[in-house]
Write an enzyme that holds these catalytic residues in place. Structure first.
Site, PDB file in Angstrom:
ATOM      1  N   CYS A 199     -13.485  -8.684  -3.643  1.00 26.88           N
ATOM      2  CA  CYS A 199     -12.821  -7.412  -3.451  1.00 26.88           C
ATOM      3  C   CYS A 199     -13.333  -6.849  -2.148  1.00 26.88           C
ATOM      4  O   CYS A 199     -14.415  -6.276  -2.088  1.00 26.88           O
ATOM      5  CB  CYS A 199     -13.150  -6.438  -4.584  1.00 26.88           C
ATOM      6  SG  CYS A 199     -12.035  -6.586  -5.948  1.00 26.88           S
ATOM      7  N   CYS A 201      17.993   0.983  18.039  1.00 30.48           N
ATOM      8  CA  CYS A 201      18.413   1.864  19.146  1.00 30.48           C
ATOM      9  C   CYS A 201      17.293   2.085  20.157  1.00 30.48           C
ATOM     10  O   CYS A 201      17.521   2.153  21.351  1.00 30.48           O
ATOM     11  CB  CYS A 201      18.832   3.233  18.619  1.00 30.48           C
ATOM     12  SG  CYS A 201      20.519   3.308  18.004  1.00 30.48           S
ATOM     13  N   CYS A 211      23.324   0.476  21.815  1.00 32.38           N
ATOM     14  CA  CYS A 211      22.473  -0.231  20.845  1.00 32.38           C
ATOM     15  C   CYS A 211      22.922  -1.683  20.693  1.00 32.38           C
ATOM     16  O   CYS A 211      24.119  -1.984  20.701  1.00 32.38           O
ATOM     17  CB  CYS A 211      22.538   0.474  19.489  1.00 32.38           C
ATOM     18  SG  CYS A 211      21.536  -0.328  18.234  1.00 32.38           S
ATOM     19  N   LYS A 265       4.456  -8.881  -7.219  1.00 35.72           N
ATOM     20  CA  LYS A 265       4.174  -7.442  -7.077  1.00 35.72           C
ATOM     21  C   LYS A 265       5.252  -6.607  -7.764  1.00 35.72           C
ATOM     22  O   LYS A 265       4.952  -5.556  -8.344  1.00 35.72           O
ATOM     23  CB  LYS A 265       4.098  -7.062  -5.591  1.00 35.72           C
ATOM     24  CG  LYS A 265       2.803  -7.505  -4.921  1.00 35.72           C
ATOM     25  CD  LYS A 265       2.728  -7.008  -3.481  1.00 35.72           C
ATOM     26  CE  LYS A 265       1.388  -7.368  -2.869  1.00 35.72           C
ATOM     27  NZ  LYS A 265       1.311  -6.989  -1.426  1.00 35.72           N
ATOM     28  N   GLY A 313       0.789  -1.231   0.000  1.00 34.29           N
ATOM     29  CA  GLY A 313       0.000   0.000   0.000  1.00 34.29           C
ATOM     30  C   GLY A 313       0.820   1.281   0.000  1.00 34.29           C
ATOM     31  O   GLY A 313       0.456   2.262  -0.654  1.00 34.29           O
ATOM     32  N   ASP A 341      10.001  -7.201  -3.100  1.00 32.21           N
ATOM     33  CA  ASP A 341       8.809  -7.727  -2.415  1.00 32.21           C
ATOM     34  C   ASP A 341       8.763  -9.228  -2.670  1.00 32.21           C
ATOM     35  O   ASP A 341       9.212  -9.686  -3.722  1.00 32.21           O
ATOM     36  CB  ASP A 341       7.528  -7.074  -2.959  1.00 32.21           C
ATOM     37  CG  ASP A 341       6.373  -7.154  -1.963  1.00 32.21           C
ATOM     38  OD1 ASP A 341       5.929  -6.089  -1.489  1.00 32.21           O
ATOM     39  OD2 ASP A 341       5.933  -8.276  -1.638  1.00 32.21           O
TER      40      ASP A 341
HETATM   41  P1  ATP Z   1      -1.230  -7.902   2.380  1.00 29.05           P
HETATM   42  O1  ATP Z   1      -2.350  -7.184   3.071  1.00 29.05           O
HETATM   43  O2  ATP Z   1      -1.713  -8.932   1.443  1.00 29.05           O
HETATM   44  O3  ATP Z   1      -0.183  -8.366   3.359  1.00 29.05           O
HETATM   45  P2  ATP Z   1      -0.455  -5.387   1.628  1.00 29.05           P
HETATM   46  O4  ATP Z   1      -0.372  -4.759   0.297  1.00 29.05           O
HETATM   47  O5  ATP Z   1      -1.527  -4.967   2.543  1.00 29.05           O
HETATM   48  O6  ATP Z   1      -0.483  -6.910   1.441  1.00 29.05           O
HETATM   49  P3  ATP Z   1       1.288  -3.685   2.871  1.00 29.05           P
HETATM   50  O7  ATP Z   1       1.299  -3.603   4.348  1.00 29.05           O
HETATM   51  O8  ATP Z   1       0.495  -2.698   2.136  1.00 29.05           O
HETATM   52  O9  ATP Z   1       0.875  -5.128   2.422  1.00 29.05           O
HETATM   53  O10 ATP Z   1       2.770  -3.642   2.294  1.00 29.05           O
HETATM   54  C1  ATP Z   1       3.819  -4.346   2.839  1.00 29.05           C
HETATM   55  C2  ATP Z   1       4.547  -5.025   1.716  1.00 29.05           C
HETATM   56  O11 ATP Z   1       5.803  -5.449   2.213  1.00 29.05           O
HETATM   57  C3  ATP Z   1       3.812  -6.259   1.196  1.00 29.05           C
HETATM   58  O12 ATP Z   1       3.687  -6.176  -0.197  1.00 29.05           O
HETATM   59  C4  ATP Z   1       4.721  -7.401   1.619  1.00 29.05           C
HETATM   60  O13 ATP Z   1       4.724  -8.461   0.686  1.00 29.05           O
HETATM   61  C5  ATP Z   1       6.084  -6.737   1.708  1.00 29.05           C
HETATM   62  N1  ATP Z   1       6.994  -7.415   2.620  1.00 29.05           N
HETATM   63  C6  ATP Z   1       6.817  -7.629   3.933  1.00 29.05           C
HETATM   64  N2  ATP Z   1       7.844  -8.319   4.459  1.00 29.05           N
HETATM   65  C7  ATP Z   1       8.721  -8.545   3.443  1.00 29.05           C
HETATM   66  C8  ATP Z   1       9.984  -9.229   3.336  1.00 29.05           C
HETATM   67  N3  ATP Z   1      10.542  -9.828   4.401  1.00 29.05           N
HETATM   68  N4  ATP Z   1      10.599  -9.282   2.126  1.00 29.05           N
HETATM   69  C9  ATP Z   1      10.028  -8.702   1.048  1.00 29.05           C
HETATM   70  N5  ATP Z   1       8.842  -8.049   1.087  1.00 29.05           N
HETATM   71  C10 ATP Z   1       8.182  -7.973   2.258  1.00 29.05           C
HETATM   72 ZN    ZN Z   2      21.257   1.488  16.814  1.00 29.66          ZN
END
Ligand code: ATP
Ligand code: ZN
Length: 298
Positions: A214, A193, A272, A90, A46, A67
């Protein structure tokens, strides 16, 4: 016909010219420099996808996208992704859309989990690629747009190791507050930290991931509205940092119910738990005389 042809009235559709207007107004001195910069965005959800689109429209030189997830129908009530992209990673879907918006931006897609050993290695190597002029990385800024603590700690680790300036972002679980934070290894508090101010995450997964639906509801709508706001604040701060105008926010919070924007500055913690952070703090202290001399000479 009643439809007026506006084409002659559109002075210039080149996105650069609109942004150059900022330069003419004296806000930014040297806007074209945006083409020389590279930004890495971790998490193309998002916040990250919207930030990526904004930076693409700004005419950034190079954008690296990370991602591990694929586009789902549940993502459709959010911004950015399109129904025909369901099933694509994505990062690939983002590259498809962004290259259509501005083909001049160099786009790199990394579909990986940064918290795995292999993912972390690739993440580090990609940040280091194209480093030059004594710089430890080939990117100017890393934007963290992930939704969980582990991933933030891993971005923190990578950036502390590389001495890479980065910005963190998050949206609270109840979707009423968000924040952005600037992290300069050795100079400001790192993510380890201080305990995190907001443990950010999306709303309850179950409300989002109903098969073939949706999911449109107030909580999910509030979440993506807030993610859009946070993406805007994040990109604004990134542009100020890169193009050297205005005041770069060390921390900026936003509470949507109260229209409250807290700001603060956080010093690094000498105790830290992250050794790379402590090392960067030492280097920053050691370079103080040189920095003072340079400031005096100005
Ligand atoms: P969902 O609700 O399906 O988890 P989202 O679009 O709501 O997806 P967001 O919170 O909007 O998720 O965005 C966070 C993004 O970070 C996601 O697309 C997620 O796949 C990505 N993400 C989280 N952890 C990691 C990671 N360890 N490595 C790569 N990408 C990551
Ligand atoms: Zn630190």
């Amino acid at each position: 016909s009643k439809i007026k042809d506006m084409s002659s009235e559109v002075v210039d559709s080149n996105p650069y010219s609109r942004l150059m207007a900022l330069q003419r107004m004296g806000v930014v001195e040297n806007y074209e420099r945006i083409r020389d910069y590279s930004i890495a965005i971790v998490g193309i959800g998002g916040v990250g996808s919207v930030a990526a689109e904004m930076l693409t429209r700004c005419g950034l030189g190079r954008l690296l996208l990370y991602d591990y997830d694929t586009v789902e129908l549940a993502n459709m009530n959010r911004l950015f992704f399109r129904p025909e992209q369901v099933g694509m990673t994505k990062t690939d879907a983002a590259v498809q859309t962004l290259s259509g918006i501005n083909p001049d931006v160099v786009l790199e897609s990394y579909s990986l989990n940064i918290t795995t050993v292999k993912g972390f290695e690739t993440f580090l190597a990609s940040l280091k690629a194209r480093s030059s002029h004594g710089r430890s990385t080939g990117v100017d800024l890393v934007l963290s747009c992930v939704d969980n603590y582990e991933a933030r700690m891993v971005v923190n680790q990578a950036c502390n190791e590389l001495g890479q300036t980065w910005m963190e972002s998050g949206v609270s679980e109840d979707a009423v507050s968000g924040h952005i934070q600037l992290l300069v290894p050795g100079e400001t508090a790192c993510f380890a930290c201080a305990p995190p101010l907001v443990v950010a995450s999306g709303v309850d997964e179950r409300t989002l991931k109903r098969e073939g639906v949706c999911a449109a509801s107030l909580p999910t709508t509030m979440t993506w509205c807030l993610q859009g706001v946070v993406a805007g604040l994040l990109v604004q701060n990134a542009l100020k940092y890169l193009l050297n105008f205005g005041q770069v926010s060390p921390y900026l919070g936003y509470n949507s119910l109260k229209d409250y924007f807290p700001t603060m500055e956080m010093r690094p913690n000498p105790q830290c738990s992250n050794p790379a952070c402590v090392q960067r703090q030492k280097e920053y202290m050691d370079s103080k005389p040189a920095r003072d001399a340079a400031a005096k000479a100005k």
